[in-house]
Design a protein around this motif. Structure first.
Motif, PDB file in Angstrom:
ATOM      1  N   UNK A 110       0.826  -1.210   0.000  1.00 48.70           N
ATOM      2  CA  UNK A 110       0.000   0.000   0.000  1.00 48.70           C
ATOM      3  C   UNK A 110       0.858   1.257   0.000  1.00 48.70           C
ATOM      4  N   UNK A 111       2.004   1.205   0.673  1.00 53.68           N
ATOM      5  CA  UNK A 111       2.919   2.355   0.669  1.00 53.68           C
ATOM      6  C   UNK A 111       3.450   2.614  -0.734  1.00 53.68           C
ATOM      7  N   UNK A 112       3.815   1.550  -1.456  1.00 54.48           N
ATOM      8  CA  UNK A 112       4.300   1.706  -2.833  1.00 54.48           C
ATOM      9  C   UNK A 112       3.195   2.231  -3.741  1.00 54.48           C
ATOM     10  N   UNK A 113       1.973   1.759  -3.523  1.00 48.22           N
ATOM     11  CA  UNK A 113       0.837   2.273  -4.301  1.00 48.22           C
ATOM     12  C   UNK A 113       0.633   3.758  -4.030  1.00 48.22           C
ATOM     13  N   UNK A 114       0.713   4.150  -2.757  1.00 42.25           N
ATOM     14  CA  UNK A 114       0.585   5.558  -2.400  1.00 42.25           C
ATOM     15  C   UNK A 114       1.681   6.391  -3.048  1.00 42.25           C
ATOM     16  N   UNK A 115       2.910   5.845  -3.062  1.00 43.64           N
ATOM     17  CA  UNK A 115       4.026   6.550  -3.681  1.00 43.64           C
ATOM     18  C   UNK A 115       3.789   6.757  -5.171  1.00 43.64           C
ATOM     19  N   UNK A 116       3.301   5.728  -5.849  1.00 44.68           N
ATOM     20  CA  UNK A 116       3.038   5.830  -7.285  1.00 44.68           C
ATOM     21  C   UNK A 116       1.947   6.855  -7.582  1.00 44.68           C
TER      22      UNK A 116
END
Length: 354
Positions: A110-116
């Protein structure tokens, strides 16, 4: 444990996706209602409002992504605890620390999705949405700026009413100052263009102040040597919260070179950096709740408690970030302090349960 990791992370991701769909629907409805009054303005019809709403969705969802992650995690872990699945895992000898690793798999995703979303989907969607609305309503793509945009380079101060694609400027005032800060020349033009480090004013009117007289003129065009490129101008007219980290970095560099306060943009940059970490921390923060009072709570109760906690955290985060520059708090600390305190509280709570 790999099987348990996949099962727990998949459950969290599915629950978070459901929460995200509900929140996205509510946000979309709010944006649509806000733009409904503009329907019929030029070619801005219902289809354009729907497209505008969808393009703005990534940016709007990014703002509440930490809360969405918390709600999804509380629902998923609460359901696993209510079904005694987490209790069985704990009874088999799995520590809280190891369970936190399982939960972190979903948190990192979810953190990587938020970053993207924050670095790519959000800024690109905002630019496309604003361009679509301006084109439909006014027949051209222009970013108007409330109260104008002020820029300075050396002894030249520029005020811009709005920007056009390709480095075009809609309405501009230029003030040339002396070395001691006195006004030397004032220029005004309905439009201008940035060309190779030069600012070309179209049909300008100028007034030059001498010691004993003034001189006025209205040439067809006027070339001013000022090094502002179109990319910097585009960054300047965009709200800091809607800029990607590379864009913020470039604009901070421009402001620093011209000795202009860049604290707001530094704060926005640090918030972009901290936001994915906050998402991950909030996912792990939901784990201790699964072994507390929420174990026997219904899904509605877990949503209520999660929403309340998320709202409090969101408000504290916004208040700390807004008040940080006022009280001289470094941007990195103002952006990260609530997340740091939450991480410490989560660690202490988990150690007590282990």
């Amino acid at each position: 444990m790999n099987l348990i990791d996949r099962y727990i992370s998949r459950t969290i991701l599915v629950a978070t996706a459901v929460v995200a769909l509900v929140v996205a629907a509510l946000v979309a409805l709010s944006v649509f209602i806000g733009e409904a009054d503009n329907i019929g303005d030029g070619n801005f019809g219902v289809l354009q409002v729907i497209a505008y709403t969808l393009l703005k969705m990534p940016s709007n969802l990014y703002l509440v992504m930490p809360v969405v992650a918390l709600l999804g995690s509380l629902l998923a872990l609460g359901a696993l605890a209510a079904g005694s699945e987490l209790i069985v895992v704990r009874a088999s000898g799995v520590s809280m620390r190891r369970l936190a690793v399982s939960v972190s798999v979903a948190g990192v995703a979810l953190a990587l999705l938020s970053l993207a979303i924050g670095e790519y989907g959000g800024p690109a969607g905002v630019r496309a949405a604003d361009a679509l609305r301006e084109q439909a309503r006014h027949g051209r793509v222009a970013d108007s700026i409330e109260d104008g945009l002020w820029l300075r380079q050396g002894n030249i101060v520029v005020r811009i009413d709005g920007t056009l694609p390709g480095g075009g400027i809609d309405g501009i005032d230029v003030f040339r100052m002396t070395g001691v800060g006195q006004l030397e020349q004032a220029l005004s033009a309905p439009s201008a263009t940035l060309r190779d480090g030069h600012l070309v004013l179209d049909e300008p009117k100028f007034t030059t102040l001498n010691e004993e007289s003034t001189e006025t003129g209205a040439p067809q065009t006027l070339d001013i040597d000022i090094d502002i490129d179109a990319d910097v101008l585009e960054l300047a007219v965009t709200d800091p919260s809607e800029l990607s980290s590379p864009g913020l970095w470039r604009y901070i560099g421009y402001l620093d070179r011209n000795e202009i306060n860049a604290e707001d943009y530094r704060l926005a940059l640090w918030r972009n950096i901290v936001n994915p970490i906050t998402v991950w921390v909030l996912v792990v923060f939901a784990l201790p709740f699964a072994f507390g009072s929420l174990r026997s709570a219904s899904a509605g109760q877990r949503l209520f408690v999660g929403g309340l906690i998320g709202l409090v955290f969101f408000l504290v985060n916004e208040i700390v970030a807004a008040s940080g520059p006022v009280y001289g708090v470094p941007p990195w600390l103002a952006a990260s302090l609530p997340t740091i305190l939450l991480a410490i509280a989560t660690l202490v709570w988990m150690r007590r349960l282990d």
